[in-house]
Design a protein around this motif. Structure first.
Motif, mmCIF file in Angstrom:
data_model
loop_
_atom_site.group_PDB
_atom_site.id
_atom_site.type_symbol
_atom_site.label_atom_id
_atom_site.label_comp_id
_atom_site.label_asym_id
_atom_site.label_seq_id
_atom_site.Cartn_x
_atom_site.Cartn_y
_atom_site.Cartn_z
ATOM 1 N N GLU A 1 -1.493 5.079 -7.487
ATOM 2 C CA GLU A 1 -2.555 5.900 -6.899
ATOM 3 C C GLU A 1 -3.687 4.996 -6.397
ATOM 4 O O GLU A 1 -4.207 4.168 -7.128
ATOM 5 N N TRP A 2 -4.041 5.172 -5.137
ATOM 6 C CA TRP A 2 -4.961 4.251 -4.471
ATOM 7 C C TRP A 2 -6.365 4.298 -5.057
ATOM 8 O O TRP A 2 -7.023 3.254 -5.190
ATOM 9 N N THR A 3 -6.864 5.455 -5.387
ATOM 10 C CA THR A 3 -8.241 5.570 -5.888
ATOM 11 C C THR A 3 -8.410 4.801 -7.194
ATOM 12 O O THR A 3 -9.452 4.183 -7.431
ATOM 13 N N PHE B 1 -4.579 -13.110 -3.914
ATOM 14 C CA PHE B 1 -3.380 -12.261 -3.900
ATOM 15 C C PHE B 1 -3.751 -10.825 -3.550
ATOM 16 O O PHE B 1 -4.591 -10.213 -4.210
ATOM 17 N N ASP B 2 -3.129 -10.285 -2.501
ATOM 18 C CA ASP B 2 -3.343 -8.889 -2.090
ATOM 19 C C ASP B 2 -2.090 -8.092 -2.442
ATOM 20 O O ASP B 2 -1.062 -8.224 -1.765
ATOM 21 N N PRO B 3 -2.120 -7.270 -3.476
ATOM 22 C CA PRO B 3 -0.901 -6.573 -3.899
ATOM 23 C C PRO B 3 -0.360 -5.593 -2.868
ATOM 24 O O PRO B 3 0.854 -5.390 -2.778
ATOM 25 N N THR B 4 -1.248 -4.992 -2.051
ATOM 26 C CA THR B 4 -0.751 -4.016 -1.077
ATOM 27 C C THR B 4 0.070 -4.687 0.019
ATOM 28 O O THR B 4 0.890 -4.032 0.658
ATOM 29 N N SER B 5 -0.140 -5.972 0.234
ATOM 30 C CA SER B 5 0.650 -6.693 1.237
ATOM 31 C C SER B 5 2.042 -7.038 0.723
ATOM 32 O O SER B 5 2.886 -7.509 1.499
ATOM 33 N N VAL C 1 5.143 -9.726 -18.728
ATOM 34 C CA VAL C 1 6.342 -9.042 -18.254
ATOM 35 C C VAL C 1 6.964 -9.909 -17.167
ATOM 36 O O VAL C 1 6.269 -10.639 -16.452
ATOM 37 N N GLU C 2 8.272 -9.812 -17.052
ATOM 38 C CA GLU C 2 9.012 -10.656 -16.110
ATOM 39 C C GLU C 2 9.961 -9.810 -15.274
ATOM 40 O O GLU C 2 10.599 -8.878 -15.780
ATOM 41 N N GLY C 3 10.052 -10.131 -13.980
ATOM 42 C CA GLY C 3 11.012 -9.484 -13.104
ATOM 43 C C GLY C 3 10.660 -8.076 -12.686
ATOM 44 O O GLY C 3 11.529 -7.348 -12.194
ATOM 45 N N PHE C 4 9.424 -7.645 -12.821
ATOM 46 C CA PHE C 4 8.982 -6.324 -12.371
ATOM 47 C C PHE C 4 8.575 -6.423 -10.894
ATOM 48 O O PHE C 4 8.155 -7.488 -10.427
ATOM 49 N N HIS C 5 8.659 -5.313 -10.190
ATOM 50 C CA HIS C 5 8.198 -5.311 -8.797
ATOM 51 C C HIS C 5 7.034 -4.344 -8.616
ATOM 52 O O HIS C 5 6.887 -3.376 -9.369
ATOM 53 N N ILE C 6 6.224 -4.603 -7.619
ATOM 54 C CA ILE C 6 5.078 -3.739 -7.309
ATOM 55 C C ILE C 6 5.595 -2.422 -6.751
ATOM 56 O O ILE C 6 6.593 -2.378 -6.027
ATOM 57 N N SER C 7 4.923 -1.333 -7.070
ATOM 58 C CA SER C 7 5.319 -0.013 -6.568
ATOM 59 C C SER C 7 5.446 -0.035 -5.053
ATOM 60 O O SER C 7 4.633 -0.647 -4.347
ATOM 61 N N GLU C 8 6.457 0.680 -4.564
ATOM 62 C CA GLU C 8 6.716 0.692 -3.123
ATOM 63 C C GLU C 8 5.732 1.571 -2.369
ATOM 64 O O GLU C 8 5.415 1.310 -1.206
ATOM 65 N N ARG C 9 5.243 2.621 -3.014
ATOM 66 C CA ARG C 9 4.329 3.558 -2.349
ATOM 67 C C ARG C 9 2.916 3.284 -2.869
ATOM 68 O O ARG C 9 2.544 3.719 -3.965
ATOM 69 N N PHE C 10 2.145 2.570 -2.046
ATOM 70 C CA PHE C 10 0.878 2.021 -2.524
ATOM 71 C C PHE C 10 0.016 1.681 -1.308
ATOM 72 O O PHE C 10 0.187 0.630 -0.690
ATOM 73 N N GLY C 11 -0.893 2.582 -0.930
ATOM 74 C CA GLY C 11 -1.742 2.347 0.227
ATOM 75 C C GLY C 11 -2.895 3.335 0.304
ATOM 76 O O GLY C 11 -2.936 4.334 -0.417
ATOM 77 N N PRO C 12 -3.869 3.114 1.195
ATOM 78 C CA PRO C 12 -5.125 3.868 1.210
ATOM 79 C C PRO C 12 -5.066 5.240 1.870
ATOM 80 O O PRO C 12 -6.009 6.013 1.734
#
Length: 481
Positions: free
Chosen positions: A383-385, A412-416, A327-338
């Protein structure tokens, strides 16, 4: 000669006479002679020109003849039902000729002979028709079978009653509690081709060969190429199946297979086919890697680029299962944390639905179930879990959403980088039937993740180069790879 001596001679003579050729061996049924006369109305196929492997979506008809034989190979006067099966594959039902009787997968022999037609599916490779006398006598319509009447109908010393307690009862509608002779017979093999990877995948959501141990066709013109080597197995693609889809497969090896690299070609592949939560696998694989030629071209195909209609199409995704995709040009979800969500409200670092802190989302808990469903419905919520347990997280382009797994890119840390665009992510496509978002792209190595963040590759590489480790003929690590 004394009278006692004369008696001994007479007894010995009687014994010799009794063992003589006055009738030969017993004439009771000892085995069955089985012949497949026709397949689909024609002569059985030859080994040189086998029929294609049957995927279970069509029915083949086998015309057959069965004869009961005694220990000397003579026809035995057997009158009774015998059970038919094929190996490998399955018999759907049996139809007797005009004068015969058939019930389900059973047919009656009269005077030691029966003729009929068996309808078979999911047959492949050399396949044989099996016949066995189980002692089964189906009950007449409207009557109560002896194996379901609550009474002991066989030998007085036998205290076992009815099916399944009495071993003489083959089925609940068996009208005799007496066991069969268990005489058996098998036909010569009927020639079908070995299944290809596309046959194993079946062209649908599930394999037609569940729990079957089989060898897969890897002979020319097929080119079965390794596209990924993982910590628990390997992924292969049959290049001869390009264009039709369903030509990719994961082999679950429990650990990293020794001395295997991306680009290797397999000249032998076998194992047991299973469905793991909707994901077709070849478990306990046996394989042989074709001899490696120095400088040979890597044949790994270019990944299929997924667009919105493909991601939304169940059949299209099934055809790509275990294959290389991108896939190309997708972004990581904005709401994503512990941090735990609050009242199904998610924030940048707040997407955990483990509300009681026990390390898992309990769908028996109304609050945690509601939270998980709300996050699942939100493309901008990962979802973090789920991420902490399996490494999966969401990416979206605003209209389509898919999960990715980038654990192979350790830097690579996706949450960052939540909310940031990933130029491209490539990997093998895995299916998991739980939940509403079933597909995950699993990156194979840092080459598969292209973005501006640390740990990413600066640009996409050709599939003949990405994640490929060069193997030399004098590889000093050959025994430990």
């Amino acid at each position: 000669m004394t009278p006692r001596a004369r008696l001994r001679v007479a007894l010995a003579a009687a014994v010799v006479a009794g063992c003589g050729s006055d009738g030969g061996p017993p004439r009771g049924v000892s085995s069955f002679w089985v012949q497949v006369v026709q397949v689909n109305g024609e002569a059985p196929p030859s080994a040189e020109e086998p029929l294609p492997a049957n995927r279970g979506d069509t029915v083949d008809t086998w015309s057959f003849r069965i004869e009961a034989r005694d220990a000397a190979g003579r026809r035995a006067p057997f009158d009774g039902m015998v059970r038919l099966s094929v190996e490998p594959g399955a018999v759907l039902d049996v139809e007797a000729d005009d004068e015969g009787v058939a019930v389900g997968r059973n047919i009656r022999l009269t005077a030691g002979v029966a003729e009929g037609v068996a309808r078979v599916v999911a047959v492949y490779g050399p396949t044989r028709l099996w016949v066995e006398d189980l002692g089964y006598r189906p009950v007449s319509r409207g009557d109560v079978p002896a194996c379901s009447n609550g009474a002991n109908d066989d030998a007085p010393g036998d205290v076992l009653i009815d099916f399944p307690a009495d071993p003489g009862c083959a089925f609940a509608d068996d009208d005799t509690e007496e066991g069969g002779t268990f005489a058996a017979g098998v036909s010569k093999p009927v020639a079908y081709a070995l299944p290809r990877i596309a046959d194993v995948q079946g062209g649908g959501s599930a394999t037609p060969y569940p729990s079957a141990a089989m060898q897969i066709d890897t002979a020319a013109p097929r080119q079965v190429v390794v596209t990924r080597v993982s910590s628990d197995g390997f992924y292969v693609t049959d290049l001869a199946g390009q264009g039709g889809g369903y030509n990719h497969l994961f082999a679950f090896n429990f650990n990293t297979p020794a001395n295997m690299r991306i680009c290797d070609r397999l000249e032998y592949l076998a194992g047991t086919v299973n469905e793991f939560f909707g994901f077709t696998e070849l478990s306990f694989p046996s394989y042989e890697i074709a001899p490696v030629q120095e400088g040979a071209e890597c044949l790994v195909p270019e990944p299929t680029v997924l667009d919105g209609p493909t991601i939304a199409g169940a059949s299209a995704m099934e055809g790509l299962e275990s294959g290389l995709v991108r896939v190309e040009g997708f972004h990581i979800s904005e709401r994503f944390g512990p941090k735990p969500a609050r009242g199904n409200v998610f924030a940048a670092d707040q997407s955990s639905c483990d509300l009681n802190g026990d390390g898992q989302v309990d769908f028996e808990s109304p609050a945690e179930r509601s939270c998980a469903n709300a996050c699942s419905d939100d493309p901008e919520c990962s979802e973090w879990t789920s991420y902490s347990a399996r490494g999966n997280y969401k990416i979206t382009d605003g209209s389509s959403t898919i999960q990715i797994q980038t654990g192979a890119v350790s830097a690579f840390d996706p949450t960052s980088h939540r909310g940031e665009v990933i130029d491209a992510v490539t990997g093998t496509l895995r299916n998991f039937s739980g939940g509403s978002l079933n597909w995950t792209i699993e990156a194979r190595c840092p080459d598969d993740l292209v973005c501006a963040a640390p740990g990413c590759a600066p640009a996409a590489k050709s599939s003949k180069e990405a994640c490929v480790r060069t193997r030399s003929l004098d590889d000093s690590d050959a025994e430990t790879n």
